[in-house]
Design a protein around this motif. Structure first.
Motif, PDB file in Angstrom:
ATOM      1  N   MET A   1       0.601  -1.153   0.026  1.00 13.43           N
ATOM      2  CA  MET A   1       0.000  -0.264  -0.085  1.00 13.43           C
ATOM      3  C   MET A   1       0.969   1.148   0.080  1.00 13.43           C
ATOM      4  SD  MET A   1      -2.742  -0.963   2.763  1.00 13.43           S
ATOM      5  CE  MET A   1      -1.918  -1.459   3.915  1.00 13.43           C
ATOM      6  N   THR A   2       0.690   2.152  -1.068  1.00 11.78           N
ATOM      7  CA  THR A   2       1.330   3.504  -1.092  1.00 11.78           C
ATOM      8  C   THR A   2       0.482   4.423  -0.646  1.00 11.78           C
ATOM      9  OG1 THR A   2       2.789   2.584  -2.649  1.00 11.78           O
ATOM     10  CG2 THR A   2       2.678   5.025  -2.470  1.00 11.78           C
ATOM     11  N   ILE A   3       0.522   5.339   0.537  1.00 14.00           N
ATOM     12  CA  ILE A   3      -0.138   6.447   0.911  1.00 14.00           C
ATOM     13  C   ILE A   3       0.268   7.611  -0.184  1.00 14.00           C
ATOM     14  CG2 ILE A   3      -1.165   7.828   2.878  1.00 14.00           C
ATOM     15  CD1 ILE A   3       0.026   5.572   4.530  1.00 14.00           C
ATOM     16  N   PRO A   4      -0.837   8.148  -0.878  1.00 20.01           N
ATOM     17  CA  PRO A   4      -0.614   9.471  -1.500  1.00 20.01           C
ATOM     18  C   PRO A   4       0.195  10.510  -0.396  1.00 20.01           C
ATOM     19  CG  PRO A   4      -2.575   8.651  -1.994  1.00 20.01           C
ATOM     20  CD  PRO A   4      -2.243   7.874  -0.889  1.00 20.01           C
ATOM     21  N   LYS A   5       0.695  11.519  -1.046  1.00 19.02           N
ATOM     22  CA  LYS A   5       1.296  12.676  -0.268  1.00 19.02           C
ATOM     23  C   LYS A   5       0.630  14.118  -1.005  1.00 19.02           C
ATOM     24  CE  LYS A   5       5.544  10.155   1.247  1.00 19.02           C
ATOM     25  NZ  LYS A   5       7.123  10.087   1.044  1.00 19.02           N
ATOM     26  N   ARG A   6       0.816  14.906  -0.131  1.00 22.80           N
ATOM     27  CA  ARG A   6       0.475  16.338  -0.448  1.00 22.80           C
ATOM     28  C   ARG A   6       1.594  17.448   0.116  1.00 22.80           C
ATOM     29  NH1 ARG A   6      -6.102  16.145   0.605  1.00 22.80           N
ATOM     30  NH2 ARG A   6      -6.624  14.449  -1.034  1.00 22.80           N
ATOM     31  N   VAL A   7       1.594  18.574  -0.353  1.00 20.92           N
ATOM     32  CA  VAL A   7       2.607  19.464   0.075  1.00 20.92           C
ATOM     33  C   VAL A   7       1.833  20.189   1.231  1.00 20.92           C
ATOM     34  CG1 VAL A   7       4.029  21.513  -0.282  1.00 20.92           C
ATOM     35  CG2 VAL A   7       3.844  19.589  -1.996  1.00 20.92           C
ATOM     36  N   LEU A   8       2.620  20.620   2.291  1.00 18.85           N
ATOM     37  CA  LEU A   8       1.823  21.158   3.427  1.00 18.85           C
ATOM     38  C   LEU A   8       2.057  22.605   3.208  1.00 18.85           C
ATOM     39  CD1 LEU A   8       0.710  20.488   6.241  1.00 18.85           C
ATOM     40  CD2 LEU A   8       2.964  20.472   7.179  1.00 18.85           C
ATOM     41  N   GLY A   9       1.376  23.014   2.524  1.00 18.73           N
ATOM     42  CA  GLY A   9       1.344  24.409   2.194  1.00 18.73           C
ATOM     43  C   GLY A   9       2.669  25.010   1.935  1.00 18.73           C
ATOM     44  N   ARG A  10       3.067  26.341   2.413  1.00 19.07           N
ATOM     45  CA  ARG A  10       4.247  27.058   2.142  1.00 19.07           C
ATOM     46  C   ARG A  10       5.456  26.490   3.105  1.00 19.07           C
ATOM     47  NH1 ARG A  10       1.576  31.275   5.148  1.00 19.07           N
ATOM     48  NH2 ARG A  10       2.273  31.498   7.092  1.00 19.07           N
ATOM     49  N   THR A  11       5.301  25.453   3.810  1.00 25.13           N
ATOM     50  CA  THR A  11       6.520  24.846   4.497  1.00 25.13           C
ATOM     51  C   THR A  11       7.068  24.219   3.234  1.00 25.13           C
ATOM     52  OG1 THR A  11       5.406  22.643   4.861  1.00 25.13           O
ATOM     53  CG2 THR A  11       4.883  24.075   6.478  1.00 25.13           C
ATOM     54  N   GLY A  12       6.481  23.783   2.234  1.00 27.77           N
ATOM     55  CA  GLY A  12       7.106  23.052   1.215  1.00 27.77           C
ATOM     56  C   GLY A  12       7.429  21.574   1.456  1.00 27.77           C
ATOM     57  N   ARG A  13       7.231  21.006   2.762  1.00 24.64           N
ATOM     58  CA  ARG A  13       7.360  19.717   3.049  1.00 24.64           C
ATOM     59  C   ARG A  13       6.232  18.665   2.386  1.00 24.64           C
ATOM     60  NH1 ARG A  13      10.718  18.699   7.373  1.00 24.64           N
ATOM     61  NH2 ARG A  13      10.345  16.659   6.767  1.00 24.64           N
ATOM     62  N   GLU A  14       6.585  17.671   1.845  1.00 25.47           N
ATOM     63  CA  GLU A  14       5.563  16.951   1.270  1.00 25.47           C
ATOM     64  C   GLU A  14       5.317  15.790   2.307  1.00 25.47           C
ATOM     65  OE1 GLU A  14       5.091  14.958  -3.072  1.00 25.47           O
ATOM     66  OE2 GLU A  14       6.622  14.024  -1.838  1.00 25.47           O
ATOM     67  N   VAL A  15       3.942  15.471   2.829  1.00 27.48           N
ATOM     68  CA  VAL A  15       3.462  14.479   3.790  1.00 27.48           C
ATOM     69  C   VAL A  15       2.535  13.843   3.465  1.00 27.48           C
ATOM     70  CG1 VAL A  15       4.711  16.152   5.849  1.00 27.48           C
ATOM     71  CG2 VAL A  15       1.992  15.983   4.979  1.00 27.48           C
ATOM     72  N   THR A  16       2.400  12.458   3.881  1.00 26.60           N
ATOM     73  CA  THR A  16       1.225  11.636   3.700  1.00 26.60           C
ATOM     74  C   THR A  16      -0.121  12.182   4.013  1.00 26.60           C
ATOM     75  OG1 THR A  16       1.796  10.345   5.755  1.00 26.60           O
ATOM     76  CG2 THR A  16       2.583   9.522   3.855  1.00 26.60           C
ATOM     77  N   ILE A  17      -1.076  11.949   3.133  1.00 18.89           N
ATOM     78  CA  ILE A  17      -2.436  12.466   3.450  1.00 18.89           C
ATOM     79  C   ILE A  17      -2.914  11.814   4.551  1.00 18.89           C
ATOM     80  CG2 ILE A  17      -2.850  12.974   0.943  1.00 18.89           C
ATOM     81  CD1 ILE A  17      -4.718  10.268   0.902  1.00 18.89           C
ATOM     82  N   LEU A  18      -2.481  10.784   5.068  1.00 20.43           N
ATOM     83  CA  LEU A  18      -2.915  10.406   6.894  1.00 20.43           C
ATOM     84  C   LEU A  18      -1.891  10.556   7.497  1.00 20.43           C
ATOM     85  CD1 LEU A  18      -4.990   8.753   8.419  1.00 20.43           C
ATOM     86  CD2 LEU A  18      -3.710   6.773   7.510  1.00 20.43           C
ATOM     87  N   GLY A  19      -1.931  11.071   8.661  1.00 23.32           N
ATOM     88  CA  GLY A  19      -1.024  11.295   9.640  1.00 23.32           C
ATOM     89  C   GLY A  19      -1.425  10.662  10.990  1.00 23.32           C
ATOM     90  N   LEU A  20      -0.642  10.371  11.976  1.00 22.48           N
ATOM     91  CA  LEU A  20      -0.700   9.222  12.943  1.00 22.48           C
ATOM     92  C   LEU A  20      -0.979  10.403  14.069  1.00 22.48           C
ATOM     93  CD1 LEU A  20      -0.769   6.858  14.509  1.00 22.48           C
ATOM     94  CD2 LEU A  20       1.739   6.870  15.010  1.00 22.48           C
ATOM     95  N   GLY A  21      -2.194  10.641  14.601  1.00 25.42           N
ATOM     96  CA  GLY A  21      -2.351  11.361  15.774  1.00 25.42           C
ATOM     97  C   GLY A  21      -1.871  11.090  17.106  1.00 25.42           C
ATOM     98  N   GLY A  22      -2.075  11.945  17.903  1.00 23.75           N
ATOM     99  CA  GLY A  22      -1.186  11.534  19.297  1.00 23.75           C
ATOM    100  C   GLY A  22      -2.161  10.824  20.222  1.00 23.75           C
ATOM    101  N   GLU A  23      -3.432  10.799  19.831  1.00 22.69           N
ATOM    102  CA  GLU A  23      -4.461  10.171  20.894  1.00 22.69           C
ATOM    103  C   GLU A  23      -4.617   8.775  20.737  1.00 22.69           C
ATOM    104  OE1 GLU A  23      -7.483  12.624  22.045  1.00 22.69           O
ATOM    105  OE2 GLU A  23      -7.313  14.252  20.574  1.00 22.69           O
ATOM    106  N   GLY A  24      -5.612   7.976  20.731  1.00 21.87           N
ATOM    107  CA  GLY A  24      -5.805   6.569  20.779  1.00 21.87           C
ATOM    108  C   GLY A  24      -5.162   5.957  21.916  1.00 21.87           C
ATOM    109  N   VAL A  25      -4.493   4.878  21.566  1.00 27.78           N
ATOM    110  CA  VAL A  25      -3.516   4.371  22.819  1.00 27.78           C
ATOM    111  C   VAL A  25      -2.478   4.987  22.875  1.00 27.78           C
ATOM    112  CG1 VAL A  25      -1.900   3.075  20.814  1.00 27.78           C
ATOM    113  CG2 VAL A  25      -2.438   2.075  23.234  1.00 27.78           C
ATOM    114  N   LEU A  26      -2.007   6.120  22.062  1.00 27.61           N
ATOM    115  CA  LEU A  26      -0.858   6.890  22.354  1.00 27.61           C
ATOM    116  C   LEU A  26      -1.011   8.016  23.354  1.00 27.61           C
ATOM    117  CD1 LEU A  26       0.742   7.719  18.991  1.00 27.61           C
ATOM    118  CD2 LEU A  26       1.074   5.851  20.565  1.00 27.61           C
ATOM    119  N   ARG A  27      -2.616   8.032  23.758  1.00 27.82           N
ATOM    120  CA  ARG A  27      -2.959   9.218  24.640  1.00 27.82           C
ATOM    121  C   ARG A  27      -3.099   8.240  26.131  1.00 27.82           C
ATOM    122  NH1 ARG A  27      -6.665  14.409  24.344  1.00 27.82           N
ATOM    123  NH2 ARG A  27      -6.026  15.380  26.383  1.00 27.82           N
ATOM    124  N   SER A  28      -2.176   7.618  26.703  1.00 24.84           N
ATOM    125  CA  SER A  28      -2.055   6.998  27.707  1.00 24.84           C
ATOM    126  C   SER A  28      -1.024   6.875  28.426  1.00 24.84           C
ATOM    127  CB  SER A  28      -2.550   5.495  27.402  1.00 24.84           C
ATOM    128  OG  SER A  28      -1.464   4.991  26.574  1.00 24.84           O
TER     129      SER A  28
END
Length: 277
Positions: A1-28
């Motif tokens: 599986m390849t996750i598409p990427k988009r450019v994060l505005g004027r930061t110029g950094r390309e990131v995946t369209i899905l990010g790992l949030g800090g909640e769920g099991v990580l908020r523990s």
């Protein structure tokens, strides 16, 4: 599986369209093994945007324990809910120590809710001074702002300071009263900001809707908006892999599909959003 990427505005950094949030099991606390496995599985499957916050229990430390030599693979973010400069700087010190890094890619002013927050953050000795100082010192590359309570407050933040990114709720219920999609996204686009979405699943309440058949329509709707990435907190590896599968197969919703999910959600919108006019 390849996750598409988009450019994060004027930061110029390309990131995946899905990010790992800090909640769920990580908020523990006390789930080190599960968090370690989740973070590394996310990276193995291609996620490049990872977020946390000083307010998210042990989340930052989980990242610090898991990333190690993989730090350079990702766009790493965290947040501070402190409203004064010295408190925010103390938060940054803790964040960098916990995440075992010398800098963040993005540090965000967390959860701006009301006029009093704005007065404190942007007033003399306010938190924004810490963010500016941190950027000058190279401790963060970019500065963002987040909020999920009142879109008018977040829009005002964009007028008061030249933020690089904004993080707001993006879901079909947001077309009801107090619409982040209409109030915040257009001015953010004009400023070429990176736009990050959250609450795509209404904090998990999507599954309570009487017509619910799965999470796919909600993530598709969110990704069909003018956003760079949608962050999702995950409770398990199965949840993570389900979201990655949806993101990897993403096809934009048609206008009619969007109108349909908005119509179906509308009767429940007031219960699914934070905003109360």
């Amino acid at each position: 599986m390849t996750i598409p990427k988009r450019v994060l505005g004027r930061t110029g950094r390309e990131v995946t369209i899905l990010g790992l949030g800090g909640e769920g099991v990580l908020r523990s606390f006390g789930h080190d093994r599960e968090a370690y496995a989740l973070i590394n599985r996310a990276l193995d499957l291609g996620i490049s945007y990872c977020e946390s916050a000083r307010a998210y229990s042990g989340s930052e430390s989980y990242y610090g324990n898991a990333l190690k030599e993989r730090r350079q693979e990702i766009f790493l973010t965290s947040k501070s809910h402190e409203r004064k400069k010295q408190g925010a700087l103390a938060h940054l010190h803790e964040t960098l120590k916990n995440m075992r890094t010398d800098h963040l890619d993005l540090w965000q002013v967390h959860d701006v809710r009301q006029e009093q927050d704005i007065e404190e953050i942007f007033g003399q000795g306010g938190a924004i001074e810490a963010f500016i100082e941190a950027k000058k010192q190279g401790k963060t590359r970019f500065i963002g702002v987040t909020g999920h309570q009142d879109p008018r407050i977040i829009r005002k933040c964009l007028e008061w300071f030249d933020f690089d990114t904004v993080l707001v709720p993006v879901n079909p219920a947001e077309t009801a009263d107090g619409c982040f999609l209409e109030e915040v996204l257009p001015p953010a686009q004009k400023k070429d900001m990176g736009i990050i979405g959250m609450k795509a699943y209404f904090r998990g309440f999507a599954s309570k809707l009487p017509w619910y058949t799965g999470m796919e329509p909600f993530l598709r709707f969110a990704l069909s908006q003018a956003v760079t990435t949608i962050v999702v907190g995950c409770d398990s590896l199965a949840h993570l892999e389900e979201n990655i599968h949806i993101a990897a197969a993403f096809q934009p919703m048609t206008s009619e599909e969007q109108r349909e999910i908005i119509r179906n959600t509308a009767p429940f919108a007031r219960k699914l959003t934070y905003y109360k006019p």
